[in-house]
Design an enzyme around this catalytic site. Structure first.
Site, short mmCIF file in Angstrom:
data_model
loop_
_atom_site.label_atom_id
_atom_site.label_comp_id
_atom_site.label_asym_id
_atom_site.label_seq_id
_atom_site.Cartn_x
_atom_site.Cartn_y
_atom_site.Cartn_z
CB CYS A 156 -2.63 -4.62 6.42
SG CYS A 156 -1.93 -2.89 6.99
CG HIS A 209 -2.61 -6.56 10.56
ND1 HIS A 209 -1.52 -6.16 9.89
CD2 HIS A 209 -3.49 -5.35 10.61
CE1 HIS A 209 -1.44 -4.85 9.67
NE2 HIS A 209 -2.68 -4.19 10.12
CD GLU A 241 -1.61 -0.35 3.43
OE1 GLU A 241 -2.30 0.44 3.92
OE2 GLU A 241 -1.48 -1.44 4.34
N1 COA Z 1 2.05 3.07 30.52
C1 COA Z 1 1.51 2.00 30.03
N2 COA Z 1 0.35 1.79 29.23
C2 COA Z 1 -0.23 3.15 28.98
C3 COA Z 1 0.38 4.39 29.43
C4 COA Z 1 1.57 4.30 30.35
N3 COA Z 1 2.08 5.49 30.94
N4 COA Z 1 -0.07 5.49 28.92
C5 COA Z 1 -1.20 4.91 28.03
N5 COA Z 1 -1.16 3.72 28.00
C6 COA Z 1 -2.04 2.65 27.25
C7 COA Z 1 -3.31 3.14 27.22
O1 COA Z 1 -4.04 2.55 28.24
C8 COA Z 1 -3.74 2.38 26.17
O2 COA Z 1 -3.99 0.96 26.19
P1 COA Z 1 -5.39 0.29 25.94
O3 COA Z 1 -5.54 0.45 24.45
O4 COA Z 1 -5.43 -1.06 26.40
O5 COA Z 1 -6.39 0.92 26.89
C9 COA Z 1 -2.51 2.22 25.17
O6 COA Z 1 -1.46 2.65 25.89
C10 COA Z 1 -2.56 3.58 23.87
O7 COA Z 1 -3.09 4.48 24.64
P2 COA Z 1 -4.07 5.53 23.94
O8 COA Z 1 -4.37 6.61 24.90
O9 COA Z 1 -5.30 4.96 23.29
O10 COA Z 1 -3.13 6.05 22.59
P3 COA Z 1 -3.10 6.90 21.42
O11 COA Z 1 -4.33 7.86 21.39
O12 COA Z 1 -2.03 7.58 21.16
O13 COA Z 1 -3.56 6.22 20.25
C11 COA Z 1 -2.99 4.17 18.52
C12 COA Z 1 -2.70 4.74 20.10
C13 COA Z 1 -2.58 2.88 18.31
C14 COA Z 1 -4.69 4.34 18.22
C15 COA Z 1 -2.34 5.27 17.64
O14 COA Z 1 -0.86 4.93 17.79
C16 COA Z 1 -2.68 4.86 16.08
O15 COA Z 1 -3.78 5.26 15.61
N6 COA Z 1 -1.79 3.98 15.53
C17 COA Z 1 -2.05 3.62 14.01
C18 COA Z 1 -2.74 2.48 14.22
C19 COA Z 1 -3.24 1.79 12.72
O16 COA Z 1 -2.28 1.85 11.86
N7 COA Z 1 -4.76 1.40 12.45
C20 COA Z 1 -5.04 0.94 11.13
C21 COA Z 1 -4.50 -0.43 10.54
S1 COA Z 1 -5.13 -1.76 11.63
#
Ligand code: COA
Length: 390
Positions: A111, A233, A79
């Site tokens: 993907c 994935h 992609e």
């Molecule tokens: N210690 C440990 N864990 C922590 C933490 C800390 N200090 N702070 C936050 N976390 C955890 C959160 O609780 C969360 O876990 P959970 O999902 O089990 O609740 C996780 O870390 C992620 O935190 P979050 O606030 O949701 O992160 P974010 O808003 O920065 O977004 C993603 C995370 C993954 C959604 C983001 O990186 C993203 O969009 N990535 C791209 C994903 C993608 O490509 N998707 C499409 C293809 S499948």
């Protein structure tokens, strides 16, 4: 007749960036990236590597020990394609000197394209058992500096020769599918970074997983406990853990205690944690990570595979690891490749990330970096020029 994986090759760029350093720069607790998202490093491709050069490196390794003259198709899943018309497969076909009777094509559905390539290959082999298909999944996952997706960036390629001599893993064509038109992750033609609604994407992924599972269970009569290991994935490795727990609860018929779930996925997370997302190749890097784990004895074990392509398509299927699988895997080479990467400082990471090819068609010669056996030398008269480095 058995069909499946005869050989596997893997390549990820020679530069990486430590997510603890990224967290410090972004003012985020490092544990969020390392444990909450489950990523330790991201692979960072220099300007002279792209999906073609990475794919060629992985494919070179995959065809090293097979009769390359029998390869009659190259299926290239990506992609992050380099051309709207010409497939990446045809560049790799030349770089690897494959037979001129070999078919070449590029596939796309986020993907999930790698798995669509595998299923297509299995169908082709069923019709012509002498056929060997080279499947390459190669991608650069770019989300933009300072975005929520940034810590999940990554790059790399995986290649497999699929044939009627599946000495590594027999794959069962029977699969379950879920498709729906959703906007959870996409990249318009005028952008080189993906747009993603990460939280929504996680929800759609889990729905696609359970729907594809239902379809798979209907067509195979298999239950959760018929599978020994699960490869998902992995847009980030925590997603694999979340997905596995979700599927276990959804099935609700396992005799296993919930505490035994990590042992079914942990070994599959090792490589992705070091490379970041590989988009089309991600589920297969998870599989390779499992197969090359020194702590696993997998001969005869059934491994489930789930591919999720945003937008969306989910595919669930499975295969059985073969008796002598270890002797066909260059596990030490992969370990060395990942261990010997050059670690970037923050400024170098930003500079490498921000260096782009011109978008106005002007000529460009790329600076030489550490690369694999192939590099993008530049662009001349709107043509990409690839060269071997040795
Ligand atoms: N210690 C440990 N864990 C922590 C933490 C800390 N200090 N702070 C936050 N976390 C955890 C959160 O609780 C969360 O876990 P959970 O999902 O089990 O609740 C996780 O870390 C992620 O935190 P979050 O606030 O949701 O992160 P974010 O808003 O920065 O977004 C993603 C995370 C993954 C959604 C983001 O990186 C993203 O969009 N990535 C791209 C994903 C993608 O490509 N998707 C499409 C293809 S499948």
């Amino acid at each position: 007749m058995k069909t499946g994986i005869e050989s596997i090759g893997f390549y990820s760029p020679q530069y990486c960036f430590d997510l603890r350093k990224l967290a410090a720069e972004r003012g985020v607790d490092g544990d969020k990236y390392i444990h909450g998202i489950g990523q330790s490093y991201m692979a960072v491709p220099p300007i002279d590597e792209d999906v073609v050069t990475m794919g060629a490196n992985a494919a070179r390794e995959a065809i090293e020990k097979v009769d390359a003259s029998a390869i009659d198709a190259v299926i290239f899943a990506t992609e992050s394609g380099v051309d709207q018309s010409k497939s990446g497969a045809v560049y790799i076909h030349r770089l690897l000197n494959l037979p001129s009777t070999c078919k070449v094509v590029e596939m796309k559905q986020a993907c999930a394209a790698g798995t669509m390539g595998v299923l297509s290959a299995l169908g082709m082999i069923a019709l012509n058992p002498k056929s060997k298909i080279l499947l390459i999944a190669s991608d650069i996952a770019r989300y933009g500096l300072n975005t929520a997706g940034e810590p999940t960036s990554g790059a790399g390629a995986i290649a497999m020769v699929l044939s009627a001599n599946p000495v590594i893993m027999e794959l069962d064509y029977r699969h379950g599918t879920y498709a729906a038109d959703v906007m959870d992750f996409w990249r318009p033609n005028y952008m080189d970074e993906a747009l993603v609604d990460g939280k929504y994407s996680i929800r759609v992924y889990l729905k696609a997983l359970t729907e594809a599972w239902k379809d798979y269970a209907r067509s195979t009569d298999r239950t959760f406990d018929d599978h020994d290991r699960f490869c998902y994935h992995l847009p980030f490795t925590r997603m694999g853990i979340k997905a596995h727990s979700y599927l276990y609860k959804h099935c609700g018929d396992s005799v296993l205690d919930e505490a035994s779930l990590p042992a079914q996925v942990d070994a599959s997370l090792r490589y992705n944690r070091l490379t970041g997302n590989l988009y089309t190749g991600s589920a297969y890097v998870a599989l390779l990570s499992l197969l090359e784990s020194p702590d696993e004895q997998l001969a005869g074990k059934r491994v489930a595979l789930f591919s999720y392509g945003s937008g969306c398509l989910g595919i669930f299927y499975s295969g059985v690891v073969q008796a002598d699988y270890r002797q066909y895997l260059p596990a030490n080479q992969h370990k060395t490749m990942l261990e010997q990467r050059s670690e970037l400082g923050y400024e170098q990471y930003v500079s490498m990330y921000s260096t782009r090819l011109p978008i106005d068609g002007s000529e460009f010669m790329a600076n030489k970096h550490r690369t694999g056996h192939y590099r993008l030398a530049g662009v001349c008269a709107h043509k990409r020029i690839y060269e071997s480095t040795n």
